[in-house]
Scaffold this motif. Structure first.
Motif: not given
Length: 274
Positions: A218-246
């Motif tokens: 949930l924290l990861l999703l909130l941070m990515k939602a913030w990135d989208l809100h501020t106009g930053l690109a969401v790197e899918i590979r880093f999202v996958a790496i975070a999920l792998l770490g979890i």
């Protein structure tokens, strides 16, 4: 007759003895050693970063305020210092350890600013203020949380600040930084939360992984939602790496302490410092 033959050929059925659990004093000693080693390495790293004449390019690209970086640096420094000093117990403001920690951080922060003159960087009272704010924030968390819960909260604060106070995703400045930040950062908070939930798991009989997995996600999703809100690109590979770490950290937690409670020699590691 069958029992006699069984004894002759197979011997007595001896139960395996369980390995004795770590005593609290043993765990405290090991934790202090690990925290001290981590403190020395981290201390060396921030000393180098604050005393090189040229600011690293990834710091400039991130656009993060110098004061914010000072706050984070000393926030983590205080976490490691307190763990090494008190073995992860809660902070008591009438204890000498709290005031020794504040005094140590303050003295080092002053020396850090003064020594920067040698590398043609100007001391700044606001940098010192940010350093001390990071120290106090860490000790406030330690006031209400034991080791594992404090680790979880420190991790969350660092992730939120790095994600929300940077005008450019830090992970995008360097592939190595991105992998370390997402894998270790989210893995650390997932593992810490799973360990912090063990007492509740034991008393209530719930599966702690039902909470230890969705909360970091949930924290990861909130941070990515913030990135989208501020106009930053969401790197899918880093999202996958975070999920792998979890997932990896929770698998390690499962292996070390079992599904509901500590079931092996590491019981005290999870139950004594919450």
């Amino acid at each position: 007759m069958g029992k006699v033959l069984k004894k002759i050929f197979f011997g007595k059925n001896k139960r395996r003895k369980k390995r004795p659990g770590l005593e609290p004093s043993q765990f405290r000693t090991r934790l202090r050693i690990l925290a001290f080693c981590g403190l020395m390495l981290y201390w060396l790293a921030i000393f180098v970063l604050t005393h090189i004449p040229t600011v690293p390019s990834w710091v400039v690209i991130s656009g993060m305020s110098d004061k914010t970086m000072h706050l984070i640096a000393y926030f983590v420094l205080t976490f490691l210092f307190w763990t090494a000093l008190s073995a992860g117990t809660k902070a008591r403001w009438n204890s000498w350890r709290v005031w020794v920690t504040i005094a140590f951080i303050a003295v080092y922060a002053v020396c850090d600013e003064l020594i920067q003159k040698l590398v043609h960087r100007q001391p700044d009272i606001m940098d010192f203020s940010a350093d001390m704010l990071g120290c106090i924030m860490s000790l406030i968390i330690w006031t209400f949380a034991g080791f594992w819960l404090a680790g979880f909260l420190h991790g969350v604060v660092v992730i939120v600040i790095l994600n929300c106070f940077s005008v450019y995703d830090l992970a995008g400045t360097s592939e190595a930084i991105g992998v370390l930040f997402y894998f270790l950062g989210y893995g650390f908070i997932a593992y810490s939360l799973s360990q912090a939930l063990i007492p509740l798991s034991v008393s209530k009989g719930i599966n702690r992984f039902y909470w230890a997995f969705p909360v970091p996600v949930l924290l990861l999703l909130l941070m990515k939602a913030w990135d989208l809100h501020t106009g930053l690109a969401v790197e899918i590979r880093f999202v996958a790496i975070a999920l792998l770490g979890i997932v990896y950290s929770l698998a390690v937690s499962w292996f070390m302490t079992g599904r509901k409670s500590g079931q092996n020699s590491r019981d005290v590691l999870t139950t004594s410092f919450n």
